[in-house]
Design a protein around this motif. Structure first.
Motif, PDB file in Angstrom:
ATOM      1  N   UNK A  19       0.823  -1.228   0.000  1.00  0.00           N
ATOM      2  CA  UNK A  19       0.000   0.000   0.000  1.00  0.00           C
ATOM      3  C   UNK A  19       0.846   1.263   0.000  1.00  0.00           C
ATOM      4  N   UNK A  20       1.983   1.245   0.691  1.00  0.00           N
ATOM      5  CA  UNK A  20       2.831   2.430   0.742  1.00  0.00           C
ATOM      6  C   UNK A  20       3.579   2.606  -0.577  1.00  0.00           C
ATOM      7  N   UNK A  21       3.899   1.472  -1.230  1.00  0.00           N
ATOM      8  CA  UNK A  21       4.534   1.571  -2.549  1.00  0.00           C
ATOM      9  C   UNK A  21       3.571   2.204  -3.556  1.00  0.00           C
ATOM     10  N   UNK A  22       2.288   1.794  -3.509  1.00  0.00           N
ATOM     11  CA  UNK A  22       1.285   2.386  -4.407  1.00  0.00           C
ATOM     12  C   UNK A  22       1.125   3.870  -4.134  1.00  0.00           C
ATOM     13  N   UNK A  23       1.153   4.239  -2.862  1.00  0.00           N
ATOM     14  CA  UNK A  23       1.010   5.656  -2.512  1.00  0.00           C
ATOM     15  C   UNK A  23       2.211   6.461  -2.998  1.00  0.00           C
ATOM     16  N   UNK A  24       3.401   5.851  -2.945  1.00  0.00           N
ATOM     17  CA  UNK A  24       4.592   6.544  -3.443  1.00  0.00           C
ATOM     18  C   UNK A  24       4.509   6.739  -4.956  1.00  0.00           C
ATOM     19  N   UNK A  25       3.947   5.730  -5.672  1.00  0.00           N
ATOM     20  CA  UNK A  25       3.793   5.885  -7.115  1.00  0.00           C
ATOM     21  C   UNK A  25       2.829   7.006  -7.446  1.00  0.00           C
ATOM     22  N   UNK A  26       1.761   7.123  -6.654  1.00  0.00           N
ATOM     23  CA  UNK A  26       0.808   8.203  -6.884  1.00  0.00           C
ATOM     24  C   UNK A  26       1.445   9.572  -6.615  1.00  0.00           C
ATOM     25  N   UNK A  27       2.416   9.587  -5.685  1.00  0.00           N
ATOM     26  CA  UNK A  27       3.053  10.846  -5.304  1.00  0.00           C
ATOM     27  C   UNK A  27       4.111  11.272  -6.313  1.00  0.00           C
ATOM     28  N   UNK A  28       4.505  10.357  -7.239  1.00  0.00           N
ATOM     29  CA  UNK A  28       5.330  10.656  -8.398  1.00  0.00           C
ATOM     30  C   UNK A  28       6.626  11.395  -8.031  1.00  0.00           C
ATOM     31  N   UNK A  29       7.416  10.800  -7.138  1.00  0.00           N
ATOM     32  CA  UNK A  29       8.722  11.355  -6.780  1.00  0.00           C
ATOM     33  C   UNK A  29       8.752  12.070  -5.443  1.00  0.00           C
TER      34      UNK A  29
END
Length: 623
Positions: A171-181
């Protein structure tokens, strides 16, 4: 014998009675005047007004304010601890964020994430891995709070550095992808390590974009922090028995600390969330689940997180209860000791003074049998004994005064008679000298004249000091007489350095040393020479040397004399010796740094005694 009671004149008795009667009337007119209150009542009033009431008032005010003061001190201490925690936590978070920034711009990290592994690129990838492993190993060793670091490239390359872990991180990896850097910090979550078992971490998740094209993703970095390090940091501010401390996200969810079941959830108290969202750092009081709490919170820089501590009011009060009881006991002890001090004051001071007043009244009316019983050896007892001595002294005062006057007259007469004796001696010697001249005996006349002058200088006791010139003249007169007695067996010389004539020294300091040389150096009637030298030393001291060519000192005798003179021996033959007396006088006048010395180089043939004193003139104090 002293009379037990003596009658005093009637007019004096009437005056005393009128005086006593006037004081009684004044006390009746104004019985509440402070000067009219007796000593016992004054002591009680002083104890009540200056000890009891102030102790009660101060104790009440102190205890009344004590909770507020300690409560504020507790809050100030907690706020200080929160500031320290915020600084430490901010430094850790900033360090980890700067580490990921470095990974974006460092070509080895970008190359590892973007290069596809093929036989042709294998060597380059291994070079990238070696460089990355060196950097990460240094970070893991220098920063104990970093648990492990994971690098994942979209090309399939992966590096797990540090302790291997497994857990729900998707879930945190998906959130990091949404945050785009952008940097994404997780809540505290559980992981399992094959090395050390289950544990909790707080992790940074960040997508690494291509340096050439920021819209293109190159890989993912995960930096896991040991949650126990952060928990220890938080608990150092507030122990568990006093309350709780936790970290809230800006949306009100619990990020770390506190109860584990609340992590990742919205904090259940809406009043606390509203209070924390208002400002960056405040203190508030609120009731939660039926208990009163003091809430102290501090917002962290750059992240928007809030460090919140909740302390139970009863724990703060409980910490002061023991001290309150101690203070109450202390105030009670102060009162008891004050009361005991009052009783001791009554027994040791007030009663003896009242008894002394009573006996003084008896003495005032002529009763010389008045006595005070001295029960102690302190100042009060000494005052009673002095009173008794005074009563005994009054009766004999006049007789003693007359006796003292008679004794004084007798003393003056004896002094006058003693002053006449030297004059009689001088006049008689003067008469004999002129008789010798009339009989044409000039040598006898000269000897008598020298003897008369010697006695005049010897018996003149008006001054304690003399100049060096006068002392040498006195020594010259003495040696002239001795030379007439001994004839050619005695020769002498007196030498004095220029500008030393007015140096002041104690009277009759040199002559006993010369006499000692004649007495001990020429005991076998040997022919010899006595030399007296007076000169200034390089240390600006006066040196007086008396040397002779007589029998001198044996080595053991010289040591015995030296030790006896300087208090290191018990030779009775030296006690009372002229040299011992001179050395003692010099030590008393000038101090222990001056006195008699025996120079070894001059004590080989004959004897030499050296006297060392400071140079002082008539304008200075000699004694």
């Amino acid at each position: 014998m002293i009379e037990g009671r003596r009658r005093i004149p009637d007019n004096l008795a009437r005056q005393l009675q009128e005086s006593v009667r006037g004081r009684h009337q004044a006390m009746k007119k104004n019985p509440f005047r402070w000067a009219n209150i007796n000593l016992r009542k004054k002591s009680v009033a002083i104890f009540v007004l200056l000890v009891t009431l102030p102790s009660l008032l101060v104790g009440y005010a102190f205890l009344n304010r004590y909770d507020i003061i300690l409560r504020q001190q507790f809050i100030d201490s907690t706020e200080k601890n929160l500031n320290t925690i915020e600084m430490n936590l901010y430094e850790k978070i900033k360090t980890v964020g700067d580490m990921t920034d470095y990974m974006i711009y460092q070509k080895d990290f970008r190359g590892f994430m973007q290069t596809v592994e093929t036989p042709e690129t294998l060597d380059q990838l291994n070079a990238y891995r070696a460089s990355i492993e060196g950097f990460v190993a240094f970070q893991l060793m220098s920063k104990s709070y970093i648990k492990s670091i994971t690098l994942k490239g979209l090309n399939g390359n992966t590096m797990q550095l540090g302790e291997p872990v497994e857990g729900p991180e998707q879930p945190w990896i998906d959130l990091a992808k949404q945050n785009r850097g952008g940097i994404v910090w997780s809540n505290s979550y559980p992981l399992f390590s094959p090395w050390s078992g289950p544990k909790r971490v707080i992790s940074l998740f960040r997508i690494i974009n291509s340096f050439d094209d920021l819209s293109k993703t190159a890989g993912l970095v995960i930096v896991r922090l040991n949650e126990s390090e952060i928990s220890t940091l938080l608990k150092a501010a507030v122990p568990e028995q006093q309350g709780s401390i936790f970290i809230l996200r800006p949306d009100g969810t619990v990020m770390a600390g506190g109860e584990e079941q609340l992590i990742g959830r919205l904090y259940p108290n809406e009043e606390l969330l509203k209070t924390v969202s208002k400002s960056s750092g405040q203190v508030a009081e609120m009731e939660i689940n039926g208990s009163n709490y003091v809430v102290i919170y501090k917002k962290m820089r750059s992240t928007g997180w809030s460090i919140v501590t909740m302390i139970k009011e009863k724990t703060m009060v409980a910490e002061t209860n023991g001290l309150k009881v101690t203070l109450q006991i202390l105030f009670l002890l102060v009162f008891i000791f004050g009361l005991l001090a009052l009783i001791g004051f009554e027994l040791t001071i007030i009663r003896p003074i009242l008894e002394l007043k009573k006996q003084t009244s008896r003495l005032k009316i002529g009763d010389f049998s008045a006595r005070v019983t001295a029960r102690s050896r302190d100042e009060i007892g000494d005052l009673g004994r002095q009173f008794n001595n005074m009563v005994l002294t009054i009766k004999d005062l006049i007789d003693k005064k007359y006796k003292l006057e008679i004794q004084q007259k007798e003393s003056e007469l004896r002094i006058l008679q003693s002053q006449m004796d030297p004059h009689f001696l001088y006049n008689t010697l003067d008469m004999i000298r002129w008789t010798a001249r009339l009989e044409k005996a000039p040598e006898t006349s000269q000897l008598i004249e020298a003897l008369s002058g010697f006695f005049r200088m010897s018996l003149n006791r008006e001054k304690q000091t003399a100049t060096l010139g006068d002392e040498l003249e006195f020594v010259r007169a003495y040696l002239n007489l001795q030379q007439k007695r001994m004839g050619s067996k005695l020769s002498f010389s007196l030498l004095m350095e220029a500008n030393l004539e007015q140096v002041v020294l104690p009277r009759r300091l040199i002559q006993p040393m010369v006499e000692n040389s004649i007495k001990h150096g020429f005991v076998a009637r040997r022919q010899g020479i006595i030399r007296v030298r007076c000169y200034r030393s390089p240390l600006d001291e006066l040196i007086i040397e008396v040397a002779d060519t007589g029998s001198g000192f044996a080595a053991d005798r010289l040591n015995a004399v030296y030790n006896a003179i300087h208090g290191k021996g018990l030779d009775e033959s030296v006690s009372g010796h002229a040299l011992s007396n001179i050395n003692e006088l010099i030590s008393l006048v000038y101090g222990s740094g001056f006195g008699i010395e025996f120079p070894t180089e001059y004590n080989q043939a004959g004897a030499c005694v050296r006297l060392r004193i400071p140079i002082q003139t008539n304008g200075q104090e000699a004694l």
